[in-house]
Scaffold this motif. Structure first.
Motif, short mmCIF file in Angstrom:
data_model
loop_
_atom_site.label_atom_id
_atom_site.label_comp_id
_atom_site.label_asym_id
_atom_site.label_seq_id
_atom_site.Cartn_x
_atom_site.Cartn_y
_atom_site.Cartn_z
N ARG A 92 0.84 -1.21 0.00
CA ARG A 92 0.00 0.00 0.00
C ARG A 92 0.87 1.26 0.00
O ARG A 92 0.60 2.23 -0.71
N GLN A 93 1.95 1.22 0.81
CA GLN A 93 2.86 2.35 0.86
C GLN A 93 3.57 2.54 -0.48
O GLN A 93 3.84 3.67 -0.90
N GLU A 94 3.86 1.44 -1.14
CA GLU A 94 4.49 1.49 -2.46
C GLU A 94 3.60 2.24 -3.45
O GLU A 94 4.08 3.04 -4.25
N ARG B 183 1.42 4.50 -2.69
CA ARG B 183 1.45 5.92 -2.32
C ARG B 183 2.74 6.59 -2.81
O ARG B 183 2.71 7.70 -3.36
N ASP B 184 3.87 5.91 -2.62
CA ASP B 184 5.16 6.52 -2.96
C ASP B 184 5.35 6.68 -4.46
O ASP B 184 5.89 7.70 -4.92
N ILE B 185 4.94 5.68 -5.24
CA ILE B 185 5.20 5.71 -6.68
C ILE B 185 4.15 6.53 -7.42
O ILE B 185 4.48 7.34 -8.29
N TYR B 186 2.87 6.33 -7.08
CA TYR B 186 1.80 6.96 -7.84
C TYR B 186 1.19 8.17 -7.13
O TYR B 186 0.37 8.88 -7.72
N GLY B 187 1.57 8.38 -5.87
CA GLY B 187 1.01 9.51 -5.14
C GLY B 187 -0.47 9.33 -4.84
O GLY B 187 -1.20 10.32 -4.71
N LEU B 188 -0.92 8.07 -4.73
CA LEU B 188 -2.34 7.79 -4.49
C LEU B 188 -2.51 7.11 -3.15
O LEU B 188 -1.74 6.22 -2.78
N ASP B 189 -3.54 7.52 -2.42
CA ASP B 189 -3.84 6.88 -1.16
C ASP B 189 -4.81 5.73 -1.39
O ASP B 189 -5.45 5.62 -2.43
N ILE B 190 -4.91 4.84 -0.43
CA ILE B 190 -5.80 3.68 -0.52
C ILE B 190 -6.83 3.77 0.59
O ILE B 190 -6.49 3.96 1.76
N SER C 192 5.43 -12.15 4.62
CA SER C 192 5.34 -10.68 4.71
C SER C 192 6.72 -10.04 4.58
O SER C 192 6.88 -9.02 3.91
N LYS C 193 7.72 -10.67 5.21
CA LYS C 193 9.09 -10.13 5.12
C LYS C 193 9.61 -10.24 3.69
O LYS C 193 10.28 -9.32 3.19
N LEU C 194 9.30 -11.35 3.02
CA LEU C 194 9.72 -11.52 1.63
C LEU C 194 9.05 -10.50 0.73
O LEU C 194 9.69 -9.89 -0.13
N VAL C 195 7.75 -10.30 0.92
CA VAL C 195 7.00 -9.33 0.12
C VAL C 195 7.53 -7.92 0.35
O VAL C 195 7.65 -7.12 -0.59
N GLU C 196 7.89 -7.60 1.60
CA GLU C 196 8.43 -6.27 1.90
C GLU C 196 9.77 -6.06 1.19
O GLU C 196 10.03 -4.98 0.64
N ALA C 197 10.62 -7.09 1.18
CA ALA C 197 11.90 -6.99 0.48
C ALA C 197 11.69 -6.80 -1.02
O ALA C 197 12.38 -6.00 -1.67
N GLN C 198 10.72 -7.52 -1.58
CA GLN C 198 10.41 -7.38 -3.01
C GLN C 198 9.87 -5.98 -3.30
O GLN C 198 10.21 -5.38 -4.34
N SER C 199 9.05 -5.45 -2.41
CA SER C 199 8.50 -4.11 -2.58
C SER C 199 9.61 -3.05 -2.55
O SER C 199 9.63 -2.13 -3.37
N GLN C 200 10.53 -3.19 -1.61
CA GLN C 200 11.64 -2.25 -1.52
C GLN C 200 12.50 -2.28 -2.78
O GLN C 200 12.95 -1.24 -3.27
N ARG C 201 12.72 -3.47 -3.31
CA ARG C 201 13.52 -3.60 -4.52
C ARG C 201 12.80 -2.95 -5.71
O ARG C 201 13.43 -2.26 -6.52
#
Length: 332
Positions: free
Chosen positions: A12-14, A16-23, A215-224
């Motif tokens: 969700r934060q991704e 917001r950060d990339i598209y500037g859109l809230d959920i 969740s930790k794996l998904v977070e690492a993928q999101s950060q990448r």
């Protein structure tokens, strides 16, 4: 835009950060009556897993509830369908009739979705097949307890899991959902937790461990992904500046008589005129995109240096020396 489950907090934060859109989460139209069934971990291999799934299917003969089994791949769905057909051929009364929905079936999808909600019906499907389509339940199926949905594999993220399990209990209908997983043959389970000790003493605790590790794996993928997106934007902006200056040089070549004459001098570095410029530019462009993302920072630094020094020299000096310097600078 609209979506079903929006995923993990990091996803969700991704957005917001990339598209500037809230959920914004919108409450369901009707209160959910969906029940989550206890997770089943199968300790053996593929055959043991199929036998456990067969038990789920056969229970529908008694309860008359429709059942939907979700598989990860077409191959896995067809393998279980073949196994179920073998069981039916040996003893037709032991197993209910079934249908397959996996993008490869010959029957019309709407017809299969209709059958999926009928009392005692069994549907073998891939997770993506028929997604977003409501399985309508007649009164008899609702009275029996509604649709049962089971994942036969551990989903790669919570969004996929919620999408699949959410096919049961739609629009306030009764229903239940669960997971029937093989700890030996599921590659994601092995990736997340390694070899699992047998027997499994606390299935709920093991499921929680899997979801936490996922969740930790998904977070690492999101950060990448966010890092790669940032790098791609930087590269786009800087290469845009690069080609703007190349375009300026081309116009200069076409309009500046002195520079054109200098480039035409036989034996000079720039004797091939604009064709050499374009060829060198194309080689530099290919070089930039042949590197992996780990070397991107150095690429950007080199490109910035080239923009501010070597290419700038050609744009500000009308001389054969400047033209030769340009060709030497961009030669890869």
């Amino acid at each position: 835009g609209l979506t079903g489950p929006a995923g993990e907090p990091c996803e969700r934060q991704e957005t917001r950060d990339i598209y500037g859109l809230d959920i914004v989460d919108i409450p369901t139209n009707r209160k959910s009556a969906r029940i989550e069934e206890p997770v089943q971990f199968v300790l053996g291999g593929q055959q043991n897993h199929m036998e456990a799934l067969l038990g789920i299917v056969q229970s529908g003969l008694v309860t008359k509830r429709p059942t939907l089994l979700l598989f990860k791949t077409v191959k896995e769905s067809e393998a279980f369908a073949a196994y179920l057909q073998e069981v039916r051929e040996r003893d037709p009364d032991s197993t209910p009739e079934f249908q397959v929905l996996n993008e490869m079936q010959h029957e019309d999808e709407d017809y299969i979705v209709f059958l999926a909600g009928q009392p005692g019906g069994v549907t073998i499907a891939t997770n993506t097949a028929g997604r977003g389509t409501d399985i309508v339940l007649p009164a008899a199926s609702k009275k029996a307890g509604g649709l049962r949905v089971f994942f036969t594999f551990f989903p790669e993220n919570s969004r996929v899991e919620s999408q699949g399990l959410g096919r049961a209990g739609r629009q306030g209908d009764p229903g239940s959902c669960g997971l029937c997983l093989s700890v030996r043959s599921d590659p994601l389970i092995s990736q997340l937790l390694g070899e699992i000790a047998c027997p499994v003493e606390d299935a709920d605790d093991l499921l929680q461990q899997l979801r936490s590790a996922r969740s930790k794996l998904v977070e690492a993928q999101s950060q990448r992904r966010q890092l790669l997106t940032k790098h791609e934007c930087e590269l786009h902006n800087r290469t845009a500046r690069y080609f703007q200056k190349v375009l300026a040089l081309r116009r200069r070549l076409e309009t500046d008589g002195l520079l054109k004459a200098a480039l035409a001098v036989p034996g000079s570095e720039g004797s091939n005129s604009w064709q050499s410029v374009r060829s060198s530019v194309e080689r530099r462009w290919a070089w930039l995109f042949s590197k992996n993302d780990e070397g991107l920072a150095k690429q950007l630094q080199a490109l910035d240096s080239f923009l501010e020094n070597d290419l700038e020299a050609v744009l500000t000096r009308s001389s054969a020396e400047a033209a030769d310097s340009f060709f030497r600078a961009i030669r890869c």
